[in-house]
Design a protein around this motif. Structure first.
Motif, mmCIF file in Angstrom:
data_model
loop_
_atom_site.group_PDB
_atom_site.id
_atom_site.type_symbol
_atom_site.label_atom_id
_atom_site.label_comp_id
_atom_site.label_asym_id
_atom_site.label_seq_id
_atom_site.Cartn_x
_atom_site.Cartn_y
_atom_site.Cartn_z
ATOM 1 N N PRO A 268 0.807 -0.825 -0.019
ATOM 2 C CA PRO A 268 -0.133 -0.072 0.291
ATOM 3 C C PRO A 268 1.020 1.314 0.127
ATOM 4 N N PHE A 269 2.276 1.120 0.373
ATOM 5 C CA PHE A 269 2.778 2.583 0.472
ATOM 6 C C PHE A 269 4.459 2.147 0.404
ATOM 7 N N GLU A 270 5.172 2.869 -0.338
ATOM 8 C CA GLU A 270 6.646 2.666 -0.556
ATOM 9 C C GLU A 270 7.484 2.268 1.065
ATOM 10 N N LEU A 271 8.025 1.072 1.534
ATOM 11 C CA LEU A 271 8.384 0.983 2.515
ATOM 12 C C LEU A 271 9.612 2.131 2.698
ATOM 13 N N THR A 272 9.741 2.279 3.737
ATOM 14 C CA THR A 272 10.794 3.323 4.345
ATOM 15 C C THR A 272 12.361 2.829 4.109
ATOM 16 N N ASN A 273 13.177 3.515 4.429
ATOM 17 C CA ASN A 273 14.637 2.441 3.904
ATOM 18 C C ASN A 273 15.031 1.790 5.089
ATOM 19 N N ALA A 274 14.416 1.637 6.424
ATOM 20 C CA ALA A 274 14.320 1.821 7.326
ATOM 21 C C ALA A 274 13.557 -0.293 7.438
ATOM 22 N N GLN A 275 12.935 0.306 7.211
ATOM 23 C CA GLN A 275 11.916 -1.234 6.629
ATOM 24 C C GLN A 275 12.644 -2.228 5.606
ATOM 25 N N LYS A 276 13.520 -1.635 5.060
ATOM 26 C CA LYS A 276 14.202 -2.159 3.502
ATOM 27 C C LYS A 276 15.042 -2.700 4.301
ATOM 28 N N ASP A 299 9.767 1.623 16.977
ATOM 29 C CA ASP A 299 8.773 2.639 17.662
ATOM 30 C C ASP A 299 7.181 2.721 17.252
ATOM 31 N N VAL A 300 6.581 2.988 18.399
ATOM 32 C CA VAL A 300 4.971 3.457 18.291
ATOM 33 C C VAL A 300 5.079 3.404 16.939
ATOM 34 N N GLY A 301 4.282 2.948 15.937
ATOM 35 C CA GLY A 301 4.207 3.184 14.599
ATOM 36 C C GLY A 301 5.247 3.701 13.104
ATOM 37 N N SER A 302 6.008 2.732 13.852
ATOM 38 C CA SER A 302 6.965 2.759 12.923
ATOM 39 C C SER A 302 6.750 1.623 11.475
ATOM 40 N N GLY A 303 5.644 1.194 11.493
ATOM 41 C CA GLY A 303 5.860 0.250 10.612
ATOM 42 C C GLY A 303 6.681 -0.825 10.588
ATOM 43 N N LYS A 304 5.945 -2.649 11.841
ATOM 44 C CA LYS A 304 6.771 -3.301 12.203
ATOM 45 C C LYS A 304 6.520 -4.966 11.598
ATOM 46 N N THR A 305 4.444 -4.149 11.262
ATOM 47 C CA THR A 305 3.452 -4.827 10.864
ATOM 48 C C THR A 305 3.510 -5.150 9.327
ATOM 49 N N ILE A 306 3.668 -4.606 8.111
ATOM 50 C CA ILE A 306 4.272 -4.353 6.657
ATOM 51 C C ILE A 306 5.518 -6.109 6.625
ATOM 52 N N VAL A 307 6.587 -5.109 7.912
ATOM 53 C CA VAL A 307 7.788 -6.248 7.719
ATOM 54 C C VAL A 307 7.585 -7.584 8.651
ATOM 55 N N LEU A 450 10.314 6.446 10.746
ATOM 56 C CA LEU A 450 9.270 7.094 11.098
ATOM 57 C C LEU A 450 8.884 6.953 9.497
ATOM 58 N N PRO A 451 7.582 6.707 9.326
ATOM 59 C CA PRO A 451 7.451 6.428 7.390
ATOM 60 C C PRO A 451 7.179 8.080 7.518
ATOM 61 N N PRO A 452 7.158 8.261 6.208
ATOM 62 C CA PRO A 452 6.974 9.967 6.055
ATOM 63 C C PRO A 452 5.908 11.042 6.231
ATOM 64 N N GLY A 453 5.994 11.965 5.946
ATOM 65 C CA GLY A 453 4.429 12.022 6.321
ATOM 66 C C GLY A 453 4.211 12.425 7.914
ATOM 67 N N ARG A 454 4.710 12.508 8.639
ATOM 68 C CA ARG A 454 4.003 11.604 9.972
ATOM 69 C C ARG A 454 4.221 13.165 10.716
ATOM 70 N N LYS A 455 3.528 13.630 11.402
ATOM 71 C CA LYS A 455 3.880 15.147 11.574
ATOM 72 C C LYS A 455 3.564 14.103 14.052
HETATM 73 P P1 ADP Z 1 3.725 -0.475 14.646
HETATM 74 O O1 ADP Z 1 5.237 -0.562 14.613
HETATM 75 O O2 ADP Z 1 3.681 -0.071 15.504
HETATM 76 O O3 ADP Z 1 3.003 -1.574 14.871
HETATM 77 P P2 ADP Z 1 2.083 -0.417 12.122
HETATM 78 O O4 ADP Z 1 2.626 -1.702 11.563
HETATM 79 O O5 ADP Z 1 0.641 -0.430 13.031
HETATM 80 O O6 ADP Z 1 3.132 0.748 13.487
HETATM 81 O O7 ADP Z 1 2.262 1.061 11.299
HETATM 82 C C1 ADP Z 1 1.869 2.376 11.940
HETATM 83 C C2 ADP Z 1 1.166 2.984 10.592
HETATM 84 O O8 ADP Z 1 1.927 3.487 9.689
HETATM 85 C C3 ADP Z 1 -0.297 2.243 9.860
HETATM 86 O O9 ADP Z 1 -1.204 2.595 9.478
HETATM 87 C C4 ADP Z 1 0.752 1.719 8.378
HETATM 88 O O10 ADP Z 1 -0.056 1.006 7.601
HETATM 89 C C5 ADP Z 1 1.588 2.725 8.474
HETATM 90 N N1 ADP Z 1 2.764 2.333 7.005
HETATM 91 C C6 ADP Z 1 3.458 1.645 7.929
HETATM 92 N N2 ADP Z 1 4.531 1.829 7.316
HETATM 93 C C7 ADP Z 1 4.509 3.068 6.310
HETATM 94 C C8 ADP Z 1 5.000 3.560 5.086
HETATM 95 N N3 ADP Z 1 6.630 2.977 4.528
HETATM 96 N N4 ADP Z 1 4.619 4.393 4.241
HETATM 97 C C9 ADP Z 1 3.809 4.973 5.063
HETATM 98 N N5 ADP Z 1 2.949 4.323 6.298
HETATM 99 C C10 ADP Z 1 3.508 3.734 6.634
#
Ligand code: ADP
Ligand code: MG
Length: 701
Positions: A268-276, A299-307, A450-455
């Protein structure tokens, strides 16, 4: 001296009979010569300095003073009597106090003779006092052995009550040195001694107990700290090596259909470099022949789920099943829904298993796991139950690891003939220092971006006296369509009072935010689970604008529309808790706020915590501050590890030494994994001894 000598029971030491031996054991854990030798002083008293009474400070420090007793009296008190002596020098007077041994003292102490007294200073009103001082006639003192630094050993009330004073402990250690002639076998290699310019073991032990100079004391401390940390690291690293060599993993060599389809069509989005980067690290592990045991910090919201999902798809591509375990039902459900949404139209069988899964559904899940049809199982502890059998579990992911114990992790290991790869995910940042000591045998990956665009959440500190303004702000945000959390502390020791605060707060909020304009949810631990869920649901679905709660909302809930987090009595929360709570907001596109409400009365530590929160969002930085404030023992996950029973090193303060120790432990084991070479014999012998009576470090089965 050889190891057998050091294993001699302490009763054999001169001046230690069965009684003293028993007290030494119960109070200080000393049963052998070795234990006594390892009883390192807490600090040292500068014996070259004599205080004048008018120089004393109420600092609780140990001091020595020269003066005379001019008067002794017995003072009756509620429980028993105390003996009080007036002690004076040319600058003033102070009191010496005894609660026991009055008869002996009255008979033996000489009035109007110069004494050197030594002990800890306390102040009552304007008078300084010293309880149970150690005393020596000045004339005797002047003839005695001159040491410039007197070791101060750990002490307990019972020890001093039984007459095992600091001086007695010091004498016992002296006796030990006498019997051993001060010779102790070296435990490090000549190479390490040389490269780090360390003093020998015998010299270090001598100077830690009887420092000849400040310089030698410093060298002794360095050497012993290094040694202690070196052997801890040696254990952790060799464990890791053994795991990598002996515990075969199932290599995931394929990147196949599932992974590719998802990556190309459903990401659904491009992975951050950290995720890659992290995915690369994990893939490397999974592709090797060794079992993976990796900690993923982000950290919370850093996008661990997709990993996690990508890793699970890799398992599937290689013909394995995967599971993901969360600490609470709410979290498990969120993961399940999140994963299902991510998978979208892909045909992957995934199911949810929790304590409340219906019997019939449960049965079906069990069957489909065993016949291999079900590929991904998401759930709570329910996954661990013995009836849950996989056909071939290849990867187990654990979210929020500090809530799971060792036993549970080991249960996962045994879900498959060959243990599955394990990925532990945590949003509680563990400072690198601590991670090295605690999880030194795990591999660690960090998503530090953190994924981009977070305030970033704007964090403010406000005093209770500004509450009306804060309420006004809340109203503005609600007008914009946002939702608000208001969190109250709930601390076990003051539970009743805390509930009262919560209910009082709720009532006042209900007055200021009246129906029908405002709808308020309340959630706390005393509610029935069904009622809690109902209230949570109302908030999640946007029916209520305000959620008043205790910290039950700390983990899990994801309400992107909630943009304000008010934390009441914020001074009472720990840093990591504040950080977790703040992580509940800032999940949507709107600017979010976290307001830390406190009274005006703040301790220094509380001020530091609040300032840290206002200054930074970096979970690692926050964790470092937390570690400094609280020490490692209180941090999450360390209590049960039993890992930090260090005698002399301090993993926070001795961070540099820790790094050096780790470097050398790796170097030694790389060159000589079995410690067989001649040069490493000193290390080998010590290590074998440690491993023989180790009680720690078996936390990963
Ligand atoms: P956590 O690390 O706290 O488990 P999540 O995996 O729940 O974080 O991700 C937090 C939010 O960020 C989710 O809504 C997810 O879809 C979004 N997200 C994760 N990775 C990215 C990314 N690379 N770009 C944009 N949004 C992302
Ligand atoms: Mg998460």
């Amino acid at each position: 001296m050889n190891a057998n000598f050091l294993q001699t029971p302490i009763t054999y030491l001169k001046n230690v009979g069965p009684n003293r031996a028993e007290i030494l054991r119960s109070e200080l854990g000393i049963t052998t010569y070795y234990d006594l030798l390892q009883l390192f002083p807490n600090r040292y008293l500068d014996k070259t300095h004599y205080y004048k009474i008018n120089q004393l400070q109420p600092s609780g420090a140990d001091v020595q003073v020269v003066g005379k007793i001019i008067h002794i009296k017995t003072v009756e008190q509620k429980r028993g009597k105390r003996l009080v002596a007036t002690f004076m020098d040319e600058t003033g007077q102070m009191e010496l106090v005894w609660f026991r041994g009055h008869k002996w003292i009255r008979e033996n102490l000489k009035l109007n003779e110069p004494y050197v007294i030594f002990g800890r200073i306390a102040r009552y009103g304007s008078t300084f006092s010293m309880a149970h001082p150690e005393m020596e006639l000045l004339s005797v003192h002047q003839k005695g052995l001159k040491i410039s630094m007197q070791p101060i050993y750990p002490s307990t009330e019972k020890l001093s009550a039984k007459g095992i004073t600091n001086r007695v402990l010091s004498q016992l250690v002296q006796q030990l040195f006498l019997e051993s002639k001060g010779q102790f076998s070296e435990s490090l290699s000549a190479e390490i001694l040389h490269e780090l310019k360390l003093i020998s073991k015998s010299e270090a032990l001598l100077n830690i107990h009887f420092p000849k100079s400040q310089d030698l004391l410093t060298k002794a401390q360095f050497r012993l700290k290094f040694e202690e940390l070196f052997f801890v690291q040696l254990q952790l690293i060799s464990k890791k090596l053994i795991r990598k060599q002996k515990i075969k993993g199932m290599p995931f060599s394929e990147v196949g259909q599932n992974f590719n389809a998802f990556f190309q069509e459903h990401l659904p989005f491009e992975l951050t470099n950290a995720q890659k980067k992290v995915i690369k690290e994990i893939r490397k592990d999974l592709g090797s022949n060794a079992q993976m045991n990796r900690l993923l910090q982000g950290d919370v919201g850093s996008g661990k789920t997709i990993v996690a999902l990508l890793c699970m798809l890799l398992a599937l591509d290689n013909g394995f099943q995967a599971c993901m375990m969360a600490p609470t039902e709410i979290l498990a459900i969120q993961h399940f829904n999140g994963l299902k949404e991510l998978l979208g139209a892909m045909e992957v069988d995934i199911a949810l298993l929790t304590g409340s899964t219906k019997k019939s559904v449960r049965k079906e899940i069990h069957e489909n796991l065993q016949n291999g049809q079900l590929k991904i199982l998401v759930g709570t502890h329910a996954i661990l139950e013995d009836v849950v059998q996989f056909q071939n579990l290849g990867l187990a992911i654990i979210d929020e690891q500090h809530r799971f114990g060792v036993a549970q992790r080991s249960k996962l290991w045994h879900k498959n003939e060959i243990p599955p790869h394990i990925l532990v995910m945590t949003a509680t940042p563990i400072p690198r220092t601590l991670a090295m000591s605690l999880y030194g045998d795990l591999d660690i990956s960090v998503i530090e971006e953190l994924p981009p665009g977070r305030k970033p959440v704007r964090t403010l500190h406000r005093y209770d006296s500004n509450r009306l303004k804060v309420f006004g702000f809340i109203k503005d945000e609600i007008k914009k369509g946002r939702q608000v959390y208001i969190v109250y502390p709930l601390i076990q020791e003051s539970e009743a009072l805390d509930y009262k605060d919560l209910m009082d707060g709720y009532e006042s909020i209900a007055r200021d935010f009246p129906l029908p304009d405002y709808q308020i949810s309340i959630v706390h631990g005393k509610m029935k689970p069904a009622d809690k869920d109902y209230e949570m649901k109302r908030f999640v679905e946007g029916e209520t604008q305000i959620m008043v709660a205790t910290t039950v909302i700390e983990v899990g809930v994801n309400v992107p529309n909630a943009s304000v987090m008010i934390i009441e009595s914020a001074e009472r929360f720990g840093l990591s808790q504040l950080h977790q709570l703040r992580g509940r907001v800032g999940r949507g596109a709107e600017q979010s706020y976290c307001v830390l409400m406190t009274s005006h009365k703040l301790s220094e530590d509380a001020k530091t915590r609040l300032e840290t929160m206002v200054r930074t969002h970096d979970g690692f930085e926050i964790a470092e501050v937390d570690l400094k404030l609280r020490g490692p023992g209180d941090l999450m996950g360390t209590q049960q590890s039993g890992m930090l029973n260090l005698r002399i090193a301090d993993i926070v303060k001795d961070n540099q030494i820790l790094k050096t120790a780790r470097y050398y432990a790796i170097k030694v084991l790389k060159e000589d994994p079995a410690l067989q070479t001649d040069k490493n014999q000193p290390i080998h012998q010590s290590y074998s001894r440690i491993m023989k009576d180790r009680t720690l470090w078996n936390y990963i089965s």
